[in-house]
Design a protein around this motif. Sequence first.
Motif, PDB file in Angstrom:
ATOM      1  N   ALA A 121      14.933   0.592  13.325  1.00  0.00           N
ATOM      2  CA  ALA A 121      13.507   0.675  13.662  1.00  0.00           C
ATOM      3  C   ALA A 121      13.058  -0.584  14.400  1.00  0.00           C
ATOM      4  O   ALA A 121      12.333  -0.490  15.403  1.00  0.00           O
ATOM      5  N   ASN A 122      13.494  -1.730  13.939  1.00  0.00           N
ATOM      6  CA  ASN A 122      13.067  -2.986  14.555  1.00  0.00           C
ATOM      7  C   ASN A 122      13.652  -3.190  15.951  1.00  0.00           C
ATOM      8  O   ASN A 122      13.154  -4.017  16.708  1.00  0.00           O
ATOM      9  N   ARG A 123      14.669  -2.432  16.301  1.00  0.00           N
ATOM     10  CA  ARG A 123      15.214  -2.471  17.661  1.00  0.00           C
ATOM     11  C   ARG A 123      14.384  -1.619  18.618  1.00  0.00           C
ATOM     12  O   ARG A 123      14.480  -1.767  19.825  1.00  0.00           O
ATOM     13  N   GLY A 124      13.609  -0.705  18.055  1.00  0.00           N
ATOM     14  CA  GLY A 124      12.824   0.219  18.866  1.00  0.00           C
ATOM     15  C   GLY A 124      11.422  -0.269  19.127  1.00  0.00           C
ATOM     16  O   GLY A 124      11.101  -1.449  19.004  1.00  0.00           O
ATOM     17  N   ARG A 125      10.566   0.676  19.436  1.00  0.00           N
ATOM     18  CA  ARG A 125       9.203   0.361  19.837  1.00  0.00           C
ATOM     19  C   ARG A 125       8.154   1.014  18.943  1.00  0.00           C
ATOM     20  O   ARG A 125       7.002   0.621  18.938  1.00  0.00           O
ATOM     21  N   ASP A 126       8.536   2.029  18.176  1.00  0.00           N
ATOM     22  CA  ASP A 126       7.550   2.843  17.467  1.00  0.00           C
ATOM     23  C   ASP A 126       7.331   2.481  16.005  1.00  0.00           C
ATOM     24  O   ASP A 126       6.251   2.734  15.467  1.00  0.00           O
ATOM     25  N   VAL A 127       8.334   1.931  15.352  1.00  0.00           N
ATOM     26  CA  VAL A 127       8.232   1.569  13.934  1.00  0.00           C
ATOM     27  C   VAL A 127       8.873   0.201  13.763  1.00  0.00           C
ATOM     28  O   VAL A 127      10.008  -0.016  14.203  1.00  0.00           O
TER      29      VAL A 127
ATOM     30  N   ARG B 271       0.819  -1.224   0.000  1.00  0.00           N
ATOM     31  CA  ARG B 271       0.000   0.000   0.000  1.00  0.00           C
ATOM     32  C   ARG B 271       0.845   1.263   0.000  1.00  0.00           C
ATOM     33  O   ARG B 271       0.331   2.351  -0.249  1.00  0.00           O
ATOM     34  N   LEU B 272       2.126   1.120   0.301  1.00  0.00           N
ATOM     35  CA  LEU B 272       3.003   2.289   0.353  1.00  0.00           C
ATOM     36  C   LEU B 272       3.652   2.527  -1.002  1.00  0.00           C
ATOM     37  O   LEU B 272       4.212   1.614  -1.605  1.00  0.00           O
ATOM     38  N   ASP B 273       3.580   3.756  -1.452  1.00  0.00           N
ATOM     39  CA  ASP B 273       4.223   4.143  -2.698  1.00  0.00           C
ATOM     40  C   ASP B 273       5.716   3.822  -2.619  1.00  0.00           C
ATOM     41  O   ASP B 273       6.318   3.906  -1.539  1.00  0.00           O
ATOM     42  N   ASP B 274       6.316   3.479  -3.730  1.00  0.00           N
ATOM     43  CA  ASP B 274       7.741   3.139  -3.754  1.00  0.00           C
ATOM     44  C   ASP B 274       8.621   4.257  -3.195  1.00  0.00           C
ATOM     45  O   ASP B 274       9.712   3.992  -2.690  1.00  0.00           O
ATOM     46  N   ARG B 275       8.157   5.494  -3.274  1.00  0.00           N
ATOM     47  CA  ARG B 275       8.946   6.607  -2.732  1.00  0.00           C
ATOM     48  C   ARG B 275       9.155   6.488  -1.228  1.00  0.00           C
ATOM     49  O   ARG B 275      10.129   7.006  -0.691  1.00  0.00           O
ATOM     50  N   PHE B 276       8.267   5.775  -0.530  1.00  0.00           N
ATOM     51  CA  PHE B 276       8.447   5.568   0.906  1.00  0.00           C
ATOM     52  C   PHE B 276       9.764   4.839   1.174  1.00  0.00           C
ATOM     53  O   PHE B 276      10.460   5.129   2.137  1.00  0.00           O
ATOM     54  N   PHE B 277      10.105   3.904   0.321  1.00  0.00           N
ATOM     55  CA  PHE B 277      11.290   3.072   0.503  1.00  0.00           C
ATOM     56  C   PHE B 277      12.559   3.692  -0.075  1.00  0.00           C
ATOM     57  O   PHE B 277      13.647   3.182   0.130  1.00  0.00           O
TER      58      PHE B 277
ATOM     59  N   HIS C 198      13.117  -6.445  -2.164  1.00  0.00           N
ATOM     60  CA  HIS C 198      13.566  -5.742  -3.372  1.00  0.00           C
ATOM     61  C   HIS C 198      13.906  -4.285  -3.068  1.00  0.00           C
ATOM     62  O   HIS C 198      14.804  -3.715  -3.673  1.00  0.00           O
ATOM     63  N   HIS C 199      13.223  -3.675  -2.108  1.00  0.00           N
ATOM     64  CA  HIS C 199      13.559  -2.305  -1.707  1.00  0.00           C
ATOM     65  C   HIS C 199      14.866  -2.288  -0.927  1.00  0.00           C
ATOM     66  O   HIS C 199      15.682  -1.384  -1.090  1.00  0.00           O
ATOM     67  N   LEU C 200      15.064  -3.289  -0.071  1.00  0.00           N
ATOM     68  CA  LEU C 200      16.287  -3.363   0.728  1.00  0.00           C
ATOM     69  C   LEU C 200      17.514  -3.534  -0.157  1.00  0.00           C
ATOM     70  O   LEU C 200      18.552  -2.902   0.071  1.00  0.00           O
ATOM     71  N   SER C 201      17.392  -4.365  -1.184  1.00  0.00           N
ATOM     72  CA  SER C 201      18.537  -4.606  -2.061  1.00  0.00           C
ATOM     73  C   SER C 201      18.850  -3.411  -2.959  1.00  0.00           C
ATOM     74  O   SER C 201      19.963  -3.297  -3.464  1.00  0.00           O
ATOM     75  N   ALA C 202      17.901  -2.508  -3.133  1.00  0.00           N
ATOM     76  CA  ALA C 202      18.090  -1.349  -4.007  1.00  0.00           C
ATOM     77  C   ALA C 202      18.580  -0.116  -3.252  1.00  0.00           C
ATOM     78  O   ALA C 202      18.770   0.939  -3.856  1.00  0.00           O
ATOM     79  N   SER C 203      18.785  -0.238  -1.948  1.00  0.00           N
ATOM     80  CA  SER C 203      19.112   0.940  -1.149  1.00  0.00           C
ATOM     81  C   SER C 203      20.250   0.646  -0.182  1.00  0.00           C
ATOM     82  O   SER C 203      20.299  -0.430   0.430  1.00  0.00           O
ATOM     83  N   ALA C 204      21.123   1.607  -0.015  1.00  0.00           N
ATOM     84  CA  ALA C 204      22.186   1.471   0.981  1.00  0.00           C
ATOM     85  C   ALA C 204      21.690   1.882   2.364  1.00  0.00           C
ATOM     86  O   ALA C 204      22.109   1.326   3.374  1.00  0.00           O
TER      87      ALA C 204
ATOM     88  N   LEU D  71      18.256   2.120   3.472  1.00  0.00           N
ATOM     89  CA  LEU D  71      17.035   1.490   3.985  1.00  0.00           C
ATOM     90  C   LEU D  71      17.315   0.313   4.927  1.00  0.00           C
ATOM     91  O   LEU D  71      16.659   0.218   5.968  1.00  0.00           O
ATOM     92  N   PRO D  72      18.265  -0.564   4.633  1.00  0.00           N
ATOM     93  CA  PRO D  72      18.522  -1.655   5.585  1.00  0.00           C
ATOM     94  C   PRO D  72      18.896  -1.152   6.982  1.00  0.00           C
ATOM     95  O   PRO D  72      18.496  -1.744   7.989  1.00  0.00           O
ATOM     96  N   ASP D  73      19.634  -0.050   7.043  1.00  0.00           N
ATOM     97  CA  ASP D  73      19.998   0.535   8.339  1.00  0.00           C
ATOM     98  C   ASP D  73      18.763   1.057   9.067  1.00  0.00           C
ATOM     99  O   ASP D  73      18.616   0.855  10.270  1.00  0.00           O
ATOM    100  N   LEU D  74      17.874   1.722   8.331  1.00  0.00           N
ATOM    101  CA  LEU D  74      16.639   2.221   8.936  1.00  0.00           C
ATOM    102  C   LEU D  74      15.808   1.061   9.481  1.00  0.00           C
ATOM    103  O   LEU D  74      15.327   1.117  10.614  1.00  0.00           O
TER     104      LEU D  74
END
Length: 120
Positions: A100-106, A50-56, A85-91, A93-96
Motif C-alpha cells: 500500500a505504501n508503494r502505491g498512491r491510494d492507501v 478509530r479503526l476496529d481491530d478487525r480492520f487489521f 502491535h497489529h503488524l507483529s500479530a499478523s503474517a 498485514l505487513p505485506d499489505l
Amino acid sequence: MADAIEEHHGVPVLVCDADGVQIATVQDALDQLIGMAFQGAEVVAVPAARLDDRFFDLSTGFAGDMLQKFSAYRLRLVVLGDIGHHLSASAALPDLVREANRGRDVWFLPDLDALAARLA
C-alpha cells in the motif's frame, strides 16, 4: 478537535479526530468517513485508534471491503499512527502495508507530518 478538512500541499484532506466514532463496519466508514469526505476532501486521514481491530485482521475481510469502498468513491485513505502491535500479530498485514505504501491510494503513516511530506 472535530473531523475537519485541511489543505496539505494543495490537497484537501479530511483529518479525523482520534476521539471520534469508532469505525467497526463498512457502513460506519461510509457514514463517518466517506460521507464527510464528500464535503470536498480527496484524502481521508483516519487515526488507527478509530479503526476496529478487525480492520487489521485481514482474515475478517473488513479491511478489503473498506478499501474497496474508498476505491469506488475515488478517495484515498491514510491510516495514521502506530500499528506495530497489529503488524507483529499478523503474517499478511505487513505485506499489505508495504505494498500500500508503494502505491498512491492507501498509505499507513505515523502522523500528519509524514502525510504532508508524502503529498509534497
